[in-house]
Design an enzyme around this catalytic site. Structure first.
Site, PDB file in Angstrom:
ATOM      1  N   TYR A 174     -26.937 -14.545  25.720  1.00 61.39           N
ATOM      2  CA  TYR A 174     -26.126 -13.376  25.325  1.00 61.39           C
ATOM      3  C   TYR A 174     -26.102 -12.279  26.390  1.00 61.39           C
ATOM      4  CZ  TYR A 174     -27.824 -15.297  20.816  1.00 61.39           C
ATOM      5  OH  TYR A 174     -28.198 -16.093  19.769  1.00 61.39           O
TER       6      TYR A 174
ATOM      7  N   CYS B 173     -34.843 -25.289  36.256  1.00 58.44           N
ATOM      8  CA  CYS B 173     -33.880 -25.621  37.299  1.00 58.44           C
ATOM      9  C   CYS B 173     -32.451 -25.306  36.866  1.00 58.44           C
ATOM     10  CB  CYS B 173     -34.032 -27.077  37.680  1.00 58.44           C
ATOM     11  SG  CYS B 173     -35.685 -27.382  38.270  1.00 58.44           S
TER      12      CYS B 173
HETATM   13  N1  LLP Z   1     -28.576 -12.921   6.933  1.00 61.46           N
HETATM   14  C1  LLP Z   1     -27.724 -13.817   7.462  1.00 61.46           C
HETATM   15  C2  LLP Z   1     -26.795 -14.520   6.566  1.00 61.46           C
HETATM   16  C3  LLP Z   1     -27.735 -14.066   8.840  1.00 61.46           C
HETATM   17  O1  LLP Z   1     -26.878 -14.938   9.350  1.00 61.46           O
HETATM   18  C4  LLP Z   1     -28.650 -13.365   9.666  1.00 61.46           C
HETATM   19  C5  LLP Z   1     -28.693 -13.611  11.103  1.00 61.46           C
HETATM   20  C6  LLP Z   1     -29.534 -12.448   9.061  1.00 61.46           C
HETATM   21  C7  LLP Z   1     -29.463 -12.249   7.695  1.00 61.46           C
HETATM   22  C8  LLP Z   1     -30.545 -11.666   9.850  1.00 61.46           C
HETATM   23  O2  LLP Z   1     -29.917 -10.830  10.752  1.00 61.46           O
HETATM   24  P1  LLP Z   1     -30.764  -9.748  11.577  1.00 61.46           P
HETATM   25  O3  LLP Z   1     -31.308  -8.744  10.585  1.00 61.46           O
HETATM   26  O4  LLP Z   1     -31.855 -10.454  12.266  1.00 61.46           O
HETATM   27  O5  LLP Z   1     -29.778  -9.164  12.509  1.00 61.46           O
HETATM   28  N2  LLP Z   1     -29.979 -15.274  17.843  1.00 61.46           N
HETATM   29  C9  LLP Z   1     -29.264 -14.019  17.809  1.00 61.46           C
HETATM   30  C10 LLP Z   1     -29.143 -13.453  16.412  1.00 61.46           C
HETATM   31  C11 LLP Z   1     -28.513 -14.401  15.428  1.00 61.46           C
HETATM   32  C12 LLP Z   1     -28.427 -13.857  14.040  1.00 61.46           C
HETATM   33  C13 LLP Z   1     -28.000 -14.893  13.060  1.00 61.46           C
HETATM   34  N3  LLP Z   1     -27.936 -14.467  11.710  1.00 61.46           N
HETATM   35  C14 LLP Z   1     -29.954 -13.054  18.766  1.00 61.46           C
HETATM   36  O6  LLP Z   1     -30.931 -13.428  19.409  1.00 61.46           O
HETATM   37  O7  LLP Z   1     -29.500 -11.917  18.933  1.00 61.46           O
END
Ligand code: LLP
Length: 433
Positions: free
Chosen positions: A316, A344
């Site tokens: 990202y 790599c």
């Molecule tokens: N609820 C649902 C339905 C979700 O899809 C997500 C995150 C959350 C709750 C929690 O969201 P948060 O509070 O953590 O923002 N890998 C990415 C983030 C992907 C989030 C996916 N869904 C990153 O590293 O920024």
């Protein structure tokens, strides 16, 4: 990184020196602070005091059993998106009636697992999913508790890859369709429509998109209640952003106000699904500089943590703060370096062009904001073992996932029978002699 501070010249996690941890456990290693987890959770839950609110920790952000269990002990439920996460949440002691099962692609087996465990609710995202869930539930002689996840068509103003609430995203059901599906749900014996859900994205740094999405969901809830549907729960999702660099996310109070304003006067339970907010700043990735390298165009700090350990910068272009573990001398000159891993790939960058105090071979660094979407997104690319995870509590610590060893790392591979043959044949010829 409040739980991470300098003491006697070295960065500590609470009362534990990161120098000592690196010596004992090795690097790279994830280090989490129990105090930070607890403080974040308490602050979050307190912001919703007075509401009938259930905090379902979004375990995808950090699914280590010790982390889930820490929240479960404080009364949290869990938001899971796969059978594996359901399994983890249950293993960590989250009561089934505090678990919501989200995700666009639940399989029949996953539905069955959720129904058998008697979870609180399935967040359903399409007509086909609703029909399949009805069938699976009927076969098990159950009624599936359902919340329809709506797609409010709101721009979350976050990174495109973590934006979920626009009509072009795969998530949720558009509002006019949701009205139709509510009518359909009422005719399906295996379905008990109890609520609505929304989640428009992650790392949101302004409150307006939340407020807009919540308002749309609440309006639909009022309409469906008036039409006789038994809507009694609104799931507001997660998404509250944190400070990695210079972001200015809404504070908890204004986020909670957006929830309160939307549900004002509605006799319903609220579900919240925070992930990142609870864990990101409670974790660092501890890493050691392998080599400093002077290129003609750039200086590189080649460290032993790589994109397989922490993929957010590569995936990202995410900014993760970096602190040297040895406290820099006051007034030390900063030098610009590319902090890169040994994998790599040119894209194996942790921090491009970062101004840091001078680093040398063997120096330790702490990569901040690594408690969320760090270890959970790691892989063994380049056949690098999964990094260990360590939970610190005051002056004590526990290795809550040991470093993967090489036997374990290759241990699930199998030679196909025909690849074994030559060796077996060789042995046979030997015997004959
Ligand atoms: N609820 C649902 C339905 C979700 O899809 C997500 C995150 C959350 C709750 C929690 O969201 P948060 O509070 O953590 O923002 N890998 C990415 C983030 C992907 C989030 C996916 N869904 C990153 O590293 O920024």
């Amino acid at each position: 990184m409040t739980a991470f501070a300098y003491r006697n010249g070295a960065l500590h996690a609470e009362g534990v020196s990161l120098v000592r941890l690196a010596d004992r456990i090795g690097t790279p290693a994830y280090v989490y602070s129990n105090r930070a987890l607890v403080e974040r959770y308490r602050a979050f839950a307190t912001a919703f005091a007075g509401l009938d609110a259930l905090v379902c920790y979004s375990v995808k952000a950090n699914s280590n059993l010790a982390v889930i269990a820490t929240f479960a002990r404080l009364g949290a439920g869990a938001d899971v998106v796969s059978q594996g996460e359901l399994f983890r949440a249950r293993a960590a002691g989250v009561p089934a009636n505090r678990i919501v099962f989200a995700g666009v692609g639940k399989t029949e087996a996953e539905m069955e697992a959720g129904l058998k465990a008697r979870i609180l609710q399935f967040n359903v995202e399409s007509e086909n999913e609703l029909r399949l869930l009805a069938r699976v539930a009927s076969q098990l002689k159950r009624r599936a508790p359902v919340a329809m996840r709506i797609n409010p068509d709101v721009d979350a103003r976050t990174h495109a890859k973590i934006s979920t609430g626009k009509s072009e995203n795969k998530f949720g059901i558009e509002i006019p369709r949701a009205r139709e599906l509510a009518r359909l749900a009422a005719t399906l014996p295996g379905i008990d429509l109890q609520g609505l859900a929304v989640h428009i994205g992650s790392q949101l740094t302004s409150v307006e998109p939340f407020a807009a999405a919540f308002a749309r969901m609440a309006e639909l809830a009022r309409e469906l209640i008036a039409a006789g549907h038994g809507i009694r729960r609104l799931d507001m999702g997660g998404g509250l952003g944190i400070v990695y660099d210079r972001e200015t996310p809404p504070d908890l109070a204004s986020y909670a106000r957006a929830v309160r304003d939307a549900v004002d006067g509605l006799p319903i339970q609220i579900v919240l699904e925070p992930g990142r907010y609870l864990v990101a700043e409670a974790g660092i990735l501890l890493s050691r500089v392998i080599y400093m390298k002077e290129g003609t165009a750039k200086r590189f700090a080649i460290v032993d943590a790589a994109m397989n350990d922490l993929i957010r910068p590569a995936l990202y272009d995410a900014y993760q703060p970096i602190l040297p573990v040895a406290r820099p001398r006051p007034g030390a000159n900063l030098a610009t370096v590319d902090v890169v891993g040994p994998v790599c790939e040119t894209g194996d960058v942790i921090a491009p062009g970062r101004a840091l105090p001078p680093l040398d071979d063997g120096d330790l660094i702490a990569i901040g904001g690594a408690g969320a979407y760090g270890a959970v997104m790691s892989s063994t690319y380049n056949t690098r073992p999964l990094a260990p995870e360590i939970l610190v509590d005051g002056a004590r610590y526990a290795v809550v996932r040991p470093r993967q060893d090489y036997a374990e790392l290759i241990g699930r591979d199998r030679l196909a029978p025909w690849l074994k043959a030559p060796a077996a044949a060789k042995r046979k010829t030997k015997k004959k002699k």
